[in-house]
Design a protein around this motif. Structure first.
Motif, short mmCIF file in Angstrom:
data_model
loop_
_atom_site.label_atom_id
_atom_site.label_comp_id
_atom_site.label_asym_id
_atom_site.label_seq_id
_atom_site.Cartn_x
_atom_site.Cartn_y
_atom_site.Cartn_z
N VAL A 129 0.87 -1.18 0.00
CA VAL A 129 0.00 0.00 0.00
C VAL A 129 0.90 1.23 0.00
CG1 VAL A 129 -1.82 1.25 1.21
CG2 VAL A 129 -1.75 -1.25 1.32
N GLY A 130 0.85 2.03 -1.06
CA GLY A 130 1.68 3.21 -1.14
C GLY A 130 1.44 4.15 0.02
N THR A 131 2.52 4.76 0.52
CA THR A 131 2.37 5.66 1.66
C THR A 131 2.87 7.07 1.39
OG1 THR A 131 2.79 5.94 4.04
CG2 THR A 131 4.54 4.92 2.73
N PHE A 132 3.88 7.25 0.52
CA PHE A 132 4.29 8.60 0.13
C PHE A 132 5.11 8.56 -1.15
CE2 PHE A 132 7.67 7.31 3.17
CZ PHE A 132 8.80 7.49 2.39
N VAL A 133 5.17 9.73 -1.81
CA VAL A 133 5.97 9.90 -3.02
C VAL A 133 7.22 10.68 -2.65
CG1 VAL A 133 6.02 10.83 -5.37
CG2 VAL A 133 3.85 10.00 -4.40
N TRP A 134 8.38 10.21 -3.10
CA TRP A 134 9.64 10.86 -2.77
C TRP A 134 10.50 10.97 -4.03
CZ3 TRP A 134 14.02 7.83 -3.59
CH2 TRP A 134 13.78 6.45 -3.79
N SER A 135 11.51 11.79 -3.96
CA SER A 135 12.39 11.99 -5.10
C SER A 135 13.85 11.89 -4.69
CB SER A 135 12.17 13.37 -5.73
OG SER A 135 10.93 13.44 -6.39
N THR A 136 14.67 11.41 -5.62
CA THR A 136 16.11 11.53 -5.51
C THR A 136 16.51 12.70 -6.39
OG1 THR A 136 16.36 9.15 -5.18
CG2 THR A 136 18.33 10.38 -5.78
N VAL A 137 17.15 13.69 -5.80
CA VAL A 137 17.39 14.96 -6.48
C VAL A 137 18.87 15.31 -6.47
CG1 VAL A 137 15.12 15.86 -5.83
CG2 VAL A 137 17.07 16.27 -4.32
N LEU A 167 27.40 10.49 -4.61
CA LEU A 167 26.43 9.65 -5.31
C LEU A 167 26.14 8.41 -4.47
CD1 LEU A 167 27.58 9.69 -9.05
CD2 LEU A 167 25.41 10.57 -8.16
N ARG A 168 24.93 7.89 -4.59
CA ARG A 168 24.55 6.68 -3.87
C ARG A 168 25.34 5.49 -4.40
NH1 ARG A 168 20.97 2.59 -5.08
NH2 ARG A 168 19.98 1.54 -3.33
N ARG A 169 25.87 4.69 -3.50
CA ARG A 169 26.64 3.52 -3.91
C ARG A 169 25.68 2.44 -4.39
NH1 ARG A 169 31.77 1.46 -3.15
NH2 ARG A 169 32.32 3.14 -1.73
N GLY A 170 25.42 2.43 -5.67
CA GLY A 170 24.52 1.45 -6.25
C GLY A 170 24.19 1.84 -7.68
N ALA A 171 23.69 0.87 -8.44
CA ALA A 171 23.38 1.12 -9.84
C ALA A 171 22.09 1.93 -10.00
CB ALA A 171 23.26 -0.21 -10.58
N LYS A 172 21.10 1.62 -9.16
CA LYS A 172 19.81 2.29 -9.27
C LYS A 172 19.97 3.78 -8.99
CE LYS A 172 16.62 1.37 -6.20
NZ LYS A 172 15.56 0.67 -5.44
N TYR A 173 19.36 4.60 -9.81
CA TYR A 173 19.46 6.06 -9.83
C TYR A 173 20.78 6.53 -10.45
CZ TYR A 173 16.17 5.02 -6.04
OH TYR A 173 15.19 4.48 -5.28
#
Length: 353
Positions: A129-137, A167-173
């Motif tokens: 169940v979705g609870t909030f919308v967020w962004s990586t900026v 940067l986030r250590r990961g491929a996603k984003y």
């Protein structure tokens, strides 16, 4: 869809009758508490104010909050061993879909939940169940830069904008940002990334910046590094930057080319507190409670009526505000479900070189 307000409304009726409070809720309170796991930090603080405390006060159900970094492996180990100590977890969409496929989460009974179809469409998922919308900026310290960056192309430009990048250590984003820095339009990113040539192009772009990157692994790190001067600019969750702004730091957000997604509540398969978990999700999905959460941290509510309860200044800080959505990219959940494991492995090998 028939609305059956089973968990929360039943609890409310029980609270209204003193004898049932004694016989029912007292037993619930004395039993092991409902364990709710989130990503913590400023979002966890907002959940404490908007959800955890008010939920316990209204229902009499004991609740123990905790936090983690989104490791699906921990949930998998619990389910596979039958030693389930978490009941309700906050999940990002790719991990939710993957975990649902593996049978790690209870399928959501939407009639039992009693929310009808009032939430935004993206909030409805088989196991969440979705609870909030967020962004990586893209975020930066306005005190440290003479000129404001406006895109990921600027982020990669270490001559005009000197300094270390976070940067986030990961491929996603990270791969998406690399392609946008290389001139790929936001609405074409996943089309390009679905090709071998597109993946190679993203990693080649990362090669250009690798010597200038400081990798972050926890959401609290980017604003801390900006304030300390450790990085000139960084990717970050928008709510973490907003929390630092509230504390007086002169940090700024570039909404252009941001990536947005939903976080979801998911009930761990084998939980002993399924009824309480449904009651909590229903409570946390009410517009008045969502408005409290979003007023504490600017993540967009999934109940449309919650927006009307925010003032204009608060609404403009949400990822879902129309001005902030311009040039933004919705994460492609199916892409990361299909290709996430192989790309994360390639990223780890690349980062270790």
């Amino acid at each position: 869809m028939t609305q059956q307000r089973f968990p929360l409304s039943c609890i409310r009726r029980g609270i209204a009758l003193g004898s049932l409070v004694t016989l029912g809720l007292a037993v619930s309170a004395s039993a092991q508490a409902l364990t709710v796991i989130s990503f913590g930090g400023a979002s966890g603080d907002a959940m404490q104010k908007a959800y955890y405390g008010p939920f316990m006060e209204e229902t009499g159900i004991s609740l123990t909050p905790g936090d983690y970094n989104g490791e699906l492996s921990r949930i998998r180990a619990m389910v596979e061993t039958g030693n389930v100590s978490w009941d309700l977890v906050e999940m990002e969409s790719p991990e939710l879909v993957r975990g649902c496929f593996e049978g790690l989460f209870e399928p959501i009974d939407w009639q039992r939940l009693g929310l009808g179809n009032v939430l935004i469409d993206a909030a409805f998922d088989e196991c969440g169940v979705g609870t909030f919308v967020w962004s990586t900026v893209l975020a930066y310290n306005a005190d440290a830069l003479d000129t404001a960056p406006t895109s990921w192309s600027d982020f990669w430009d270490v001559e005009q904008f000197p300094g270390t990048r976070g940067l986030r250590r990961g491929a996603k984003y990270t791969l998406e940002f690399a392609l946008m820095a290389d001139g790929v339009a936001a609405d074409e990113v996943y089309e390009v990334l679905r090709t071998d040539e597109g993946v190679d192009r993203a990693f080649a772009k990362l090669d250009e910046l690798k010597d200038h990157i400081q990798w972050w692994e926890a959401g609290a790190q980017p604003p801390q590094w900006l304030v300390a001067g450790d990085v000139a600019m960084t990717s970050s969750y928008n709510g973490r930057i907003a929390a630092a702004q509230e504390e007086g730091s002169n940090l700024e957000i570039v909404w252009n080319e941001s990536i947005y997604d939903l976080d979801y509540w998911a009930i761990v398969a084998g939980s002993d507190h399924v009824d309480d978990a449904y009651a909590f999700i229903e409570f946390a999905s009410q517009p008045e409670n969502q408005a409290v959460y979003s007023s504490e941290i600017p993540y967009g509510p999934v109940h449309p009526d919650a927006i009307a309860q925010l003032d204009d200044a608060q609404a403009r800080r949400m990822p879902t505000h129309e001005e902030n959505m311009a040039g933004a990219l919705a994460i492609d959940t199916s892409f990361w479900v299909d290709h996430g494991e192989e790309l994360e492995q390639r990223f780890s090998a690349w980062a270790a070189r």
